[in-house]
Scaffold this active site. Structure first.
Site, PDB file in Angstrom:
ATOM      1  N   LEU A 265      -2.139   4.668   5.996  1.00 28.70           N
ATOM      2  CA  LEU A 265      -3.157   4.873   7.033  1.00 28.70           C
ATOM      3  C   LEU A 265      -3.923   3.591   7.354  1.00 28.70           C
ATOM      4  O   LEU A 265      -4.506   3.450   8.416  1.00 28.70           O
ATOM      5  CB  LEU A 265      -4.159   5.960   6.591  1.00 28.70           C
ATOM      6  CG  LEU A 265      -3.575   7.328   6.224  1.00 28.70           C
ATOM      7  CD1 LEU A 265      -4.640   8.213   5.601  1.00 28.70           C
ATOM      8  CD2 LEU A 265      -2.983   8.004   7.455  1.00 28.70           C
ATOM      9  N   GLY A 266      -3.937   2.671   6.399  1.00 26.68           N
ATOM     10  CA  GLY A 266      -4.687   1.421   6.595  1.00 26.68           C
ATOM     11  C   GLY A 266      -4.453   0.473   5.442  1.00 26.68           C
ATOM     12  O   GLY A 266      -3.873   0.849   4.417  1.00 26.68           O
TER      13      GLY A 266
ATOM     14  N   PHE B  96      -6.768  -6.143  -1.067  1.00 24.80           N
ATOM     15  CA  PHE B  96      -6.232  -5.738  -2.373  1.00 24.80           C
ATOM     16  C   PHE B  96      -5.912  -4.246  -2.425  1.00 24.80           C
ATOM     17  O   PHE B  96      -5.673  -3.703  -3.490  1.00 24.80           O
ATOM     18  CB  PHE B  96      -7.239  -6.047  -3.491  1.00 24.80           C
ATOM     19  CG  PHE B  96      -7.630  -7.487  -3.559  1.00 24.80           C
ATOM     20  CD1 PHE B  96      -6.691  -8.465  -3.847  1.00 24.80           C
ATOM     21  CD2 PHE B  96      -8.937  -7.874  -3.327  1.00 24.80           C
ATOM     22  CE1 PHE B  96      -7.046  -9.798  -3.903  1.00 24.80           C
ATOM     23  CE2 PHE B  96      -9.304  -9.209  -3.377  1.00 24.80           C
ATOM     24  CZ  PHE B  96      -8.354 -10.173  -3.670  1.00 24.80           C
TER      25      PHE B  96
ATOM     26  N   VAL C 161      -4.471   2.303   2.024  1.00 29.72           N
ATOM     27  CA  VAL C 161      -4.896   3.703   2.122  1.00 29.72           C
ATOM     28  C   VAL C 161      -3.711   4.520   2.608  1.00 29.72           C
ATOM     29  O   VAL C 161      -3.093   4.187   3.623  1.00 29.72           O
ATOM     30  CB  VAL C 161      -6.106   3.872   3.074  1.00 29.72           C
ATOM     31  CG1 VAL C 161      -6.507   5.341   3.167  1.00 29.72           C
ATOM     32  CG2 VAL C 161      -7.284   3.030   2.612  1.00 29.72           C
TER      33      VAL C 161
ATOM     34  N   ASP D 158     -24.030  -1.864   5.105  1.00 26.80           N
ATOM     35  CA  ASP D 158     -23.012  -2.294   6.077  1.00 26.80           C
ATOM     36  C   ASP D 158     -22.783  -1.236   7.155  1.00 26.80           C
ATOM     37  O   ASP D 158     -21.647  -0.909   7.490  1.00 26.80           O
ATOM     38  CB  ASP D 158     -21.710  -2.640   5.357  1.00 26.80           C
ATOM     39  CG  ASP D 158     -20.809  -3.554   6.199  1.00 26.80           C
ATOM     40  OD1 ASP D 158     -21.325  -4.232   7.112  1.00 26.80           O
ATOM     41  OD2 ASP D 158     -19.595  -3.592   5.940  1.00 26.80           O
TER      42      ASP D 158
END
EC number: 2.7.11.17
Length: 475
Positions: free
Chosen positions: A19-20, A24, A27, A135
Site C-alpha cells: 500500500l505504501g 525502512f 505498508v 506533524d
C-alpha cells in the site's frame, strides 16, 4: 520488544499487496486469519535501524497503543520477529481528505467546519492523553473509506511525543516547514499549542485552497511564521464568515499561552453551531486552488521519493541542510526532525577539548582512551607522511610534553562540526596555544586541525586527524 524467536505475526496474519513505502518500512494489506478482518501492516526492517531509530519505533508504538478514538488510525497489534517489527493498524481506504475534497461536486464553509471538527476531536483526544502529534498536515489526514461522509482519521505518530499536562520544554526541531509554529522556529520551549497552530494552517487551506504562509525561500517563510504575517485577501476571503476568520485568528496566535486549545476550539460557534453560523455557499474557487495545492504536494513527494530510491540517500541526510543554506519551500510538505543535532555537535566539541587537554597535560593514558589504536594522521612533525598508530605520538608525550612544566593554555576557535550519520562526525577548527618560552616571554602558536570521530559502544574515539601550521609542542 518480544524475543526474536517470535513468529506470531507470520502465524496469525496473511500478507497481501503493498500500500505504501518508506525508507525502512513497507505498508501492506493483511488479514487476521482467525477472524478474516482486514488491516494495514507497517513492516519495519529492524536490521537497518540505528539504536536511536529503535527508540523512536518503540515510542511510536507506545503512543499509538494509548490512543483509541474514531478519528485516529488505531494500532491493533505490535509484534517483533527476527529482523522485522510489525505494526498492525486500521486499514483506511478513503485516501487523503484533501484529495477527496477536490473530487466533490459541492464543498462549502460548513463542510470545512465539519472536517476541522473531526481533526480537532482527534487532537483533543491526543492532548487529553498527554500526546503532542507535532506533524499535523494534509498528508496525515485520511478518510476511513470511500463512502460519502466517511470519518477523517489522523495518521502517522512517528514524531509524536508524550508530555506532562501543560508542560512546555524543548523537544527538538521537528515538523513540516509550512506548519511549524513560531515557538518551534524560535527554539523556545513548546507543547500542545504547536498542534493548534498547525490546525490553524490546515483550516486556512480548507477555506481558500492555499496556505497562510508561503515563500520560495525557507528563511523568509520562517520569518513570516514568526511574525504571524498572514492576512485574508480579497476577493476569496470576502465570502468567508467573520466567525471562521475569528477561529483562524485564535489558532494562529503567536503567543502559545494565548492560543486557543482543542477543547475551546470545539466549543467555538463556527464549529458547534455550524448549521446557523457557517456559510453553505459552494466554494468553487477553493476547490480549484486546492487542486493546484495538491498537485504541488504530490510533485514534491514524488521528487523526494525518486531521489531516495535512485541515490540511496536517507531522508535525514537530504533534509539536514547546512546552516545558512536557503531551501525552497518545494520541499515544504516534507517532515523534518532535528531533535538533538545541537547537543551532538556540542558533544564532539567537548570530546575534542578533552583530547587537547590530555595533550597539554602530557597525559598519554588519557590520550589513548580517547583515540582509536589505529589512529591515522597528517601533521607537521611527520613531514607530510601519513602516520598510523600511537608510537609516533608516544615519543612526544614521553620526551617533550610530560617533561614540560610550562603553563599551557589552548583555545579552539570557530569549531565547525559535520555529523555523518548516527555514529561519525568531523570537526574543523583553529587551535591557539598560549605558553611562556624559555625566557619567560608569552608566545602564541596557531594550527589548523580537522579530526574525524567515530562512536563505538557509546564512546567517541578519534580515528583520524590532519593538522597544518605550527607543531604542537611549545619550545
Amino acid at each position: 520488544m518480544a524475543s526474536t524467536t517470535c513468529t506470531r505475526f507470520t502465524d496469525e496474519y496473511q500478507l497481501f499487496e503493498e500500500l505504501g513505502k518508506g525508507a525502512f518500512s513497507v505498508v501492506r494489506r493483511c488479514i487476521k486469519i482467525n477472524i478474516g478482518q482486514e488491516y494495514a501492516a507497517k513492516i519495519i526492517n529492524t536490521k537497518k535501524l540505528s539504536a536511536r531509530d529503535h527508540q523512536k519505533l518503540e515510542r511510536e508504538a507506545k503512543i499509538c497503543r494509548l490512543l483509541k478514538h474514531p478519528n485516529i488510525v488505531r494500532l491493533h497489534d505490535s509484534i517483533s520477529e527476527e529482523g522485522f517489527h510489525y505494526l498492525v493498524f486500521d486499514l483506511v481506504t478513503g485516501g487523503e481528505l484533501f484529495e477527496d475534497i477536490v473530487a466533490r461536486e459541492y464543498y462549502s464553509e460548513a463542510d470545512a467546519s465539519h472536517c476541522i471538527q473531526q481533526i480537532l476531536e482527534s487532537v483533543n483526544h491526543c492532548h487529553l492523553n498527554g500526546i503532542v502529534h507535532r506533524d499535523l498536515k494534509p498528508e496525515n489526514l485520511l478518510l476511513a473509506s470511500k463512502l460519502k461522509g466517511a470519518a477523517v482519521k489522523l495518521a502517522d505518530f512517528g514524531l509524536a511525543i508524550e508530555v506532562q499536562g501543560d508542560q512546555q520544554a524543548w523537544f527538538g526541531f521537528a515538523g513540516t516547514p509550512g506548519y511549524l509554529s513560531p515557538e518551534v522556529l524560535r527554539k523556545d520551549p513548546y507543547g500542545k499549542p504547536v498542534d493548534m497552530w498547525a490546525c490553524g494552517v490546515i483550516l486556512y487551506i480548507l477555506l481558500v485552497g492555499y496556505p497562510p504562509f508561503w515563500d520560495e525561500d525557507q528563511h523568509r517563510l520562517y520569518q513570516q511564521i514568526k511574525a504571524g504575517a498572514y492576512d485574508f485577501p480579497s476577493p476569496e476571503w470576502d465570502t468567508v464568515t467573520p466567525e471562521a476568520k475569528d477561529l483562524i485568528n485564535k489558532m494562529l496566535t503567536i503567543n502559545p499561552a494565548k492560543r486557543i486549545n482543542a477543547t475551546e476550539a470545539l466549543r467555538h460557534p463556527w464549529i458547534c453551531q455550524r448549521s446557523t453560523v457557517a456559510s453553505m455557499m459552494h466554494r468553487q474557487e477553493t476547490v480549484d486552488c486546492l487542486k493546484k495545492f495538491n498537485a504541488r504536494r504530490k510533485l514534491k513527494g514524488a521528487i523526494l521519493t525518486t531521489m531516495l530510491a535512485t541515490r540511496n540517500f536517507s531522508a535525514k541526510s537530504l533534509l539536514k541542510k547546512p546552516d545558512g543554506v536557503k531551501e525552497s519551500t518545494e520541499s515544504s510538505n516534507t517532515t523534518i526532525e532535528d531533535e538533538d543535532v545541537k547537543a551532538r555537535k556540542q558533544e564532539i566539541i567537548k570530546v575534542t577539548e578533552q583530547l587537547i587537554e590530555a595533550i597539554n597535560n602530557g597525559d598519554f593514558e588519557a590520550y589513548t582512551k580517547i583515540c582509536d589504536p589505529g589512529l591515522t594522521s597528517f601533521e607537521p612533525e611527520a613531514l607530510g607522511n601519513l602516520v598510523e598508530g600511537m608510537d609516533f605520538h608516544r615519543f612526544y608525550f614521553e620526551n617533550a610534553l610530560s617533561k614540560s612544566n610550562k603553563p599551557v593554555h589552548t583555545i579552539i576557535l570557530n569549531p565547525h562540526v559535520h555529523l555523518i550519520g548516527e555514529d561519525a562526525a568531523c570537526i574543523a577548527y583553529i587551535r591557539l596555544t598560549q605558553y611562556l618560552d624559555s625566557a619567560g616571554m608569552p608566545k602564541t602558536m596557531q594550527s589548523e586541525e580537522t579530526r574525524v570521530w567515530h562512536r563505538r559502544d557509546g564512546k567517541w574515539q578519534n580515528v583520524h586527524f590532519h593538522r597544518s601550521g605550527s607543531p604542537t609542542i611549545p619550545n
